[in-house]
Design a protein around this motif. Structure first.
Motif, PDB file in Angstrom:
ATOM      1  N   ASN A  32       2.190   7.243   1.452  1.00  0.00           N
ATOM      2  CA  ASN A  32       1.890   7.654   0.080  1.00  0.00           C
ATOM      3  C   ASN A  32       2.032   6.457  -0.851  1.00  0.00           C
ATOM      4  O   ASN A  32       2.483   5.371  -0.459  1.00  0.00           O
ATOM      5  CB  ASN A  32       2.781   8.818  -0.359  1.00  0.00           C
ATOM      6  N   LEU A  33       1.665   6.656  -2.106  1.00  0.00           N
ATOM      7  CA  LEU A  33       1.615   5.542  -3.043  1.00  0.00           C
ATOM      8  C   LEU A  33       2.999   4.962  -3.328  1.00  0.00           C
ATOM      9  O   LEU A  33       3.155   3.734  -3.410  1.00  0.00           O
ATOM     10  CB  LEU A  33       0.951   6.002  -4.352  1.00  0.00           C
ATOM     11  N   ASP A  34       4.004   5.820  -3.463  1.00  0.00           N
ATOM     12  CA  ASP A  34       5.357   5.310  -3.741  1.00  0.00           C
ATOM     13  C   ASP A  34       5.854   4.434  -2.591  1.00  0.00           C
ATOM     14  O   ASP A  34       6.441   3.366  -2.817  1.00  0.00           O
ATOM     15  CB  ASP A  34       6.324   6.478  -3.970  1.00  0.00           C
ATOM     16  N   ALA A  35       5.630   4.882  -1.358  1.00  0.00           N
ATOM     17  CA  ALA A  35       6.060   4.093  -0.201  1.00  0.00           C
ATOM     18  C   ALA A  35       5.261   2.797  -0.103  1.00  0.00           C
ATOM     19  O   ALA A  35       5.790   1.742   0.264  1.00  0.00           O
ATOM     20  CB  ALA A  35       5.910   4.913   1.071  1.00  0.00           C
ATOM     21  N   PHE A  36       3.990   2.878  -0.444  1.00  0.00           N
ATOM     22  CA  PHE A  36       3.121   1.699  -0.432  1.00  0.00           C
ATOM     23  C   PHE A  36       3.643   0.643  -1.399  1.00  0.00           C
ATOM     24  O   PHE A  36       3.760  -0.542  -1.053  1.00  0.00           O
ATOM     25  CB  PHE A  36       1.698   2.128  -0.813  1.00  0.00           C
ATOM     26  N   VAL A  37       3.985   1.058  -2.602  1.00  0.00           N
ATOM     27  CA  VAL A  37       4.452   0.117  -3.618  1.00  0.00           C
ATOM     28  C   VAL A  37       5.817  -0.458  -3.253  1.00  0.00           C
ATOM     29  O   VAL A  37       6.095  -1.639  -3.484  1.00  0.00           O
ATOM     30  CB  VAL A  37       4.494   0.807  -5.003  1.00  0.00           C
ATOM     31  N   ALA A  38       6.676   0.346  -2.671  1.00  0.00           N
ATOM     32  CA  ALA A  38       8.033  -0.089  -2.339  1.00  0.00           C
ATOM     33  C   ALA A  38       8.081  -1.026  -1.135  1.00  0.00           C
ATOM     34  O   ALA A  38       9.061  -1.750  -0.943  1.00  0.00           O
ATOM     35  CB  ALA A  38       8.916   1.122  -2.078  1.00  0.00           C
ATOM     36  N   ILE A  92      -3.529   1.686  11.519  1.00  0.00           N
ATOM     37  CA  ILE A  92      -4.487   1.500  10.427  1.00  0.00           C
ATOM     38  C   ILE A  92      -4.667   2.831   9.715  1.00  0.00           C
ATOM     39  O   ILE A  92      -5.087   3.816  10.335  1.00  0.00           O
ATOM     40  CB  ILE A  92      -5.833   0.992  10.965  1.00  0.00           C
ATOM     41  N   VAL A  93      -4.338   2.871   8.420  1.00  0.00           N
ATOM     42  CA  VAL A  93      -4.346   4.130   7.669  1.00  0.00           C
ATOM     43  C   VAL A  93      -5.107   3.949   6.362  1.00  0.00           C
ATOM     44  O   VAL A  93      -5.296   2.826   5.887  1.00  0.00           O
ATOM     45  CB  VAL A  93      -2.900   4.595   7.370  1.00  0.00           C
ATOM     46  N   PRO A  94      -5.546   5.051   5.758  1.00  0.00           N
ATOM     47  CA  PRO A  94      -6.201   4.942   4.446  1.00  0.00           C
ATOM     48  C   PRO A  94      -5.234   4.376   3.410  1.00  0.00           C
ATOM     49  O   PRO A  94      -4.050   4.707   3.405  1.00  0.00           O
ATOM     50  CB  PRO A  94      -6.579   6.387   4.109  1.00  0.00           C
ATOM     51  N   THR A  95      -5.734   3.525   2.556  1.00  0.00           N
ATOM     52  CA  THR A  95      -4.911   2.973   1.478  1.00  0.00           C
ATOM     53  C   THR A  95      -4.702   4.055   0.415  1.00  0.00           C
ATOM     54  O   THR A  95      -5.673   4.661  -0.049  1.00  0.00           O
ATOM     55  CB  THR A  95      -5.600   1.752   0.848  1.00  0.00           C
ATOM     56  N   PRO A  96      -3.440   4.298   0.027  1.00  0.00           N
ATOM     57  CA  PRO A  96      -3.178   5.368  -0.956  1.00  0.00           C
ATOM     58  C   PRO A  96      -3.473   4.937  -2.387  1.00  0.00           C
ATOM     59  O   PRO A  96      -2.672   5.140  -3.293  1.00  0.00           O
ATOM     60  CB  PRO A  96      -1.693   5.644  -0.737  1.00  0.00           C
ATOM     61  N   LEU A  97      -4.607   4.323  -2.585  1.00  0.00           N
ATOM     62  CA  LEU A  97      -5.071   3.885  -3.899  1.00  0.00           C
ATOM     63  C   LEU A  97      -6.550   4.226  -4.008  1.00  0.00           C
ATOM     64  O   LEU A  97      -7.266   4.221  -2.996  1.00  0.00           O
ATOM     65  CB  LEU A  97      -4.915   2.367  -4.045  1.00  0.00           C
ATOM     66  N   ALA A  98      -7.023   4.482  -5.195  1.00  0.00           N
ATOM     67  CA  ALA A  98      -8.444   4.779  -5.405  1.00  0.00           C
ATOM     68  C   ALA A  98      -9.214   3.462  -5.467  1.00  0.00           C
ATOM     69  O   ALA A  98      -9.523   2.951  -6.546  1.00  0.00           O
ATOM     70  CB  ALA A  98      -8.638   5.575  -6.681  1.00  0.00           C
TER      71      ALA A  98
END
Length: 307
Positions: free
Chosen positions: A192-198, A266-272
């Motif tokens: 998710n986005l929070d985990a991505f940023v952290a 390899i996963v979808p990037t949680p960003l638009a």
């Protein structure tokens, strides 16, 4: 300027070719070897040109010769014309890739070279062994003029900045993904986005990587990721990724072209992030060029897939 040259000296087609070849090689011995003549014959040509133009044209350099500004300007005018003559002569019987000795100049970014060049080179070596590929990586601002002048025959990539009398054909549709090693803690859950940023990130600071696109998308959300390592190209990316807990966000095709993509999650990037088209581009002047037609069709057939 060309009219003045023809008034002062009666250039042969072979001499014009030799002149451009010296500008390219910047070495008289190499130019003579490629022309199949002696170095003394090339040297005599250069002496005649100097007398006719009143310019040294080539000056001594550490490993050969360097063209003067007049020589550079002259070559820029002559090279496209010579290529057109060569194409006209070779296409009288139609373009035959198996017998052609043509040189094709193709623009590819670093990611394009990683993804497309090995397969294209293998195909050409097998089916058109006399053809030579020259790969260039021009700046974005130089692509349109490069196609127009004949400096390059084709340009491959997502290049929306190219305008003018340039045609293109889509052969891939791409999206951005995030990759990590399979043993990464985040590989066990949906990213998710929070985990991505952290997380800690590996970034490739190249125009083809989408690095600035990711940064702009995060900035629009008033968010910032932690970039632990920034590298200028893809050369070491895979090795670093599989031996660290970094995330890497790049176009999907770049990750799939790694030596061992199965070692990665390899996963979808949680960003638009926007998807994009990969195209092969050519100039209007080469629209009827059978050789360019063959090469662009080859590229589309080898690498194309449409979703």
């Amino acid at each position: 300027m060309l009219s003045d040259i023809y008034k002062t000296y009666n250039w042969t087609l072979a001499e014009l070719h030799a002149f451009c070849l010296i500008c390219e090689c910047q070495n008289l011995s190499q130019a003579a070897l490629r022309m199949g003549v002696s170095q003394s014959a090339i040297s005599l040509m250069v002496q005649r040109w100097r007398q006719a133009l009143g310019d040294p044209l080539f000056v001594r350099a550490r490993y050969g010769v360097a063209p003067t500004q007049i020589a550079i300007a002259l070559r820029e005018k002559l090279q496209p014309l010579l290529e057109e003559v060569g194409i006209a002569l070779t296409q009288t019987q139609g373009f035959n890739p198996a017998q052609s000795t043509r040189v094709f100049k193709v623009h590819m970014t670093d990611i394009g070279q990683l993804v497309f060049l090995p397969g294209l080179n293998d195909f050409v070596a097998k089916h058109a062994p006399g053809i030579r590929l020259v790969i260039k990586n021009l700046g974005w601002e130089a692509l349109e003029s490069g196609l127009s002048s004949g400096e390059i025959d084709l340009a491959i990539g997502s290049l929306p900045m190219i305008k003018g009398r340039v045609h293109s054909r889509v052969f891939r549709h791409e999206r951005y993904v995030t990759a990590m090693r399979k043993a990464h803690p985040l590989a066990k859950t949906e990213l998710n986005l929070d985990a991505f940023v952290a997380a800690d990130h590996l970034a490739i600071d190249a125009t083809s990587s989408g690095h600035s696109l990711v940064e702009n998308a995060l900035r629009a959300l008033d968010m910032r990721r932690n970039i632990s390592l920034t590298i200028p190209h893809y050369l070491a990316a895979e090795q670093i990724l599989v031996s660290s807990n970094y995330l890497l966000t790049v176009p999907n095709i770049a990750v799939l072209s790694f030596q061992n993509p199965t070692a990665l999650c390899i996963v979808p990037t949680p960003l638009a992030l926007p998807s994009f088209d990969v195209r092969v581009h050519w100039h209007e002047r080469s629209r009827q060029d059978q050789g360019v037609q063959w090469l662009r069709t080859t590229i589309s057939d080898l690498f194309g897939h449409h979703r």
